[in-house]
Every structure is written in C-alpha cells, then in structure tokens.
Write a protein that holds these residues in place. Structure first.
Motif, short mmCIF file in Angstrom:
data_model
loop_
_atom_site.label_atom_id
_atom_site.label_comp_id
_atom_site.label_asym_id
_atom_site.label_seq_id
_atom_site.Cartn_x
_atom_site.Cartn_y
_atom_site.Cartn_z
N ARG A 62 -10.17 51.29 36.20
CA ARG A 62 -9.44 52.45 36.71
C ARG A 62 -10.14 53.73 36.27
O ARG A 62 -10.42 53.92 35.08
CB ARG A 62 -8.01 52.43 36.19
CG ARG A 62 -7.13 53.43 36.91
CD ARG A 62 -5.75 53.67 36.29
NE ARG A 62 -5.22 52.65 35.44
CZ ARG A 62 -4.10 52.81 34.72
NH1 ARG A 62 -3.45 53.96 34.77
NH2 ARG A 62 -3.66 51.86 33.95
N PHE A 67 -10.84 50.77 31.92
CA PHE A 67 -10.98 52.17 32.28
C PHE A 67 -12.43 52.58 32.44
O PHE A 67 -13.32 52.05 31.77
CB PHE A 67 -10.32 53.07 31.23
CG PHE A 67 -8.83 52.88 31.10
CD1 PHE A 67 -7.98 53.41 32.05
CD2 PHE A 67 -8.30 52.16 30.05
CE1 PHE A 67 -6.60 53.24 31.94
CE2 PHE A 67 -6.93 51.97 29.94
CZ PHE A 67 -6.08 52.50 30.89
N ARG A 95 -6.73 59.17 39.41
CA ARG A 95 -5.28 59.41 39.41
C ARG A 95 -4.68 59.14 38.03
O ARG A 95 -3.47 58.97 37.89
CB ARG A 95 -4.59 58.49 40.42
CG ARG A 95 -4.89 58.83 41.87
CD ARG A 95 -4.09 60.03 42.34
NE ARG A 95 -4.32 60.35 43.74
CZ ARG A 95 -3.71 61.33 44.39
NH1 ARG A 95 -2.82 62.07 43.76
NH2 ARG A 95 -3.99 61.58 45.66
N THR A 96 -5.54 59.11 37.01
CA THR A 96 -5.08 58.82 35.65
C THR A 96 -5.70 59.81 34.68
O THR A 96 -6.90 60.09 34.77
CB THR A 96 -5.47 57.39 35.22
OG1 THR A 96 -4.94 56.46 36.16
CG2 THR A 96 -4.92 57.06 33.84
N VAL A 111 -10.51 57.41 35.02
CA VAL A 111 -9.63 58.22 34.19
C VAL A 111 -10.39 59.48 33.75
O VAL A 111 -11.60 59.44 33.51
CB VAL A 111 -9.12 57.42 32.96
CG1 VAL A 111 -10.28 56.90 32.12
CG2 VAL A 111 -8.17 58.24 32.10
N TRP A 158 0.03 61.39 39.60
CA TRP A 158 -0.86 60.84 38.57
C TRP A 158 -0.06 60.07 37.51
O TRP A 158 1.15 60.20 37.42
CB TRP A 158 -1.63 61.97 37.89
CG TRP A 158 -2.80 62.48 38.67
CD1 TRP A 158 -2.83 62.91 39.96
CD2 TRP A 158 -4.14 62.64 38.18
NE1 TRP A 158 -4.09 63.33 40.31
CE2 TRP A 158 -4.92 63.19 39.23
CE3 TRP A 158 -4.75 62.39 36.95
CZ2 TRP A 158 -6.28 63.46 39.08
CZ3 TRP A 158 -6.11 62.69 36.80
CH2 TRP A 158 -6.85 63.21 37.86
N GLN A 159 -0.81 59.31 36.70
CA GLN A 159 -0.23 58.62 35.55
C GLN A 159 -0.98 59.05 34.29
O GLN A 159 -2.13 59.48 34.36
CB GLN A 159 -0.34 57.10 35.70
CG GLN A 159 0.49 56.52 36.82
CD GLN A 159 0.35 55.02 36.91
OE1 GLN A 159 -0.75 54.47 36.75
NE2 GLN A 159 1.46 54.33 37.15
N GLY A 160 -0.32 58.90 33.13
CA GLY A 160 -0.95 59.22 31.86
C GLY A 160 -1.15 57.99 31.00
O GLY A 160 -0.36 57.05 31.08
N VAL A 161 -2.21 58.00 30.21
CA VAL A 161 -2.42 56.96 29.20
C VAL A 161 -2.62 57.66 27.86
O VAL A 161 -3.20 58.75 27.79
CB VAL A 161 -3.61 56.03 29.53
CG1 VAL A 161 -3.31 55.18 30.74
CG2 VAL A 161 -4.89 56.81 29.72
N GLU A 203 3.73 63.95 31.20
CA GLU A 203 4.03 62.95 32.22
C GLU A 203 4.76 63.57 33.41
O GLU A 203 4.53 63.16 34.55
CB GLU A 203 4.84 61.80 31.59
CG GLU A 203 4.00 60.96 30.64
CD GLU A 203 4.78 59.85 29.97
OE1 GLU A 203 4.18 58.82 29.66
OE2 GLU A 203 6.01 60.02 29.75
#
Length: 221
Positions: free
Chosen positions: A3, A28, A96-97, A5, A121-124, A113
C-alpha cells in the motif's frame, strides 16, 4: 502489492522511527515525506528548522519531500485547506494512506483521522501505544542521532535547546517530562542514523527565546 503511504514528517525522532518501521514492513511503500513549512520564515512549522536542512535531510534519506506551505500564524482552516490540497495531489498518484509518529495523545490521533476521513484517506500509526521510555531507548540503540531544536520553557530550562538527544539528556529530564517529548516538551532534528546515506551537516547557531519557546538555530554547513 504494498500500500502506498506518505509519511507525515517533522524531521524529528518520532517520525524518523515511525518511518524506519514502515520501511521494514512489506505491506507499505513509502512514496514521500509530507512536511508543513511556514512560508514567511522558510522553516518547519513549530520545530523552527530551516527549510534547507529539511531538504538535506530528505535527500540523505532518499525519499522525495512534499512540502505544504502555510503563512505564519495560519488558522486551523488555512492549515487544513493546505494539507487537504496536498493530499488531493498525492491521491492522484494512488496514495490514500498517511503515517504519523504519534505515541499516545488520543485527541491528536482523532483529529488526524477526522481530517483524513474528509478526503477518503486512512491513517497508520506505527509507534502507537508503545512505552515512550522504550521508544527513546530503541531510537538511540539503532544508532539514530538527534538534537533538540525547540524546547517548551514551561517544561524544561531553555538551555536544553541545542543539546544532543542522548542518554545524558534522558537522565537530566525533570520528573513528569516525557522521554519522547510527546506532550510537546521538546522537538528534535534527526541528522544521522540507519536510514541516512550520510549525515546531515550543520553547525549550532543562536539560541532564541520566543514567548515560552526556546529555539536553537541550526545552520547548514
């Protein structure tokens, strides 16, 4: 397929260690470092590090730098608009991360978030929930080197600005000060370590007090 990031980047130790762990994770692929810079001063927002050094740091790591420019004393609305535009631009590259170096502040994570969710989007959070004393020790054990560039004088004496982040500094922190400065007690600039192809060269400049904040200027060399 990994993914894509973007690492939200301050140039400090927590974002550096989070990036280190991201790069070890085959799930990632880090495509860029995203940093907010105050346009009027040409410095990293809050940390006060010169933009030239930020660029040198990204070059030493070998990951492209994506800069979000904001005016001084920018409102939340201006900041969020600028970051949102940057995320839209990155989304065109299939990203998108976003990753962050946050450790335990729930309200900050929730704010991030919410911002990300508004643009799909998403967060890590690679370091989330870890013991901060152990995080500090891991950072040093891996061979990273950092210097304190900004100190909250309500938490630490001003002369902590400009000190190396090392075992001696950790031993000198007053009771109640987080070893990673997670409550905003101090901010750092990382200039050497396992992610760096070569150290970032600088010399210590003037220490300046602005309101409650003590800054140590770093001069590119």
């Amino acid at each position: 397929m990994p993914r894509k990031v973007v690492m939200v980047w301050s140039g400090g130790k927590d974002s550096t260690l989070a990036l280190y762990h991201l790069l070890q994770d085959p799930a990632f692929h880090v495509v860029s470092l995203l940093t907010t810079v105050t346009q009027d001063y040409q410095r990293v927002s809050m940390h006060g590090v010169r933009y030239d050094l930020l660029q040198a740091q990204a070059h030493a790591i070998g990951i492209p730098l994506h800069t979000v420019w904001i005016p001084r004393q920018a409102s939340n609305a201006i900041y969020e608009s600028a970051v949102g535009q940057a995320l839209e631009n990155l989304a065109q590259q299939g990203v998108r991360t976003a990753a962050f170096g946050d450790l335990f502040l729930e309200d900050i994570r929730a704010y991030r978030e919410r911002m990300l969710a508004q643009v799909g989007w998403q967060g890590v959070f690679p370091l989330w929930g870890r013991n901060t004393a152990r995080v500090a020790q891991e950072f040093l054990a891996l061979g990273f080197r950092a210097i304190l560039v900004c100190v909250d004088t309500q938490a630490l004496p001003a002369d902590f600005a400009g000190r190396q982040f090392d075992q001696s500094l950790l031993a000198d922190l007053p009771p109640g000060v987080d070893p990673c400065g997670e409550n905003g007690e101090f901010h750092t600039f990382v200039y050497q370590g396992p992610l760096f192809r070569h150290p970032v060269a600088f010399t210590l400049g003037q220490r300046v007090l602005r309101d409650r904040w003590a800054y140590c200027d770093l001069l590119p060399s």
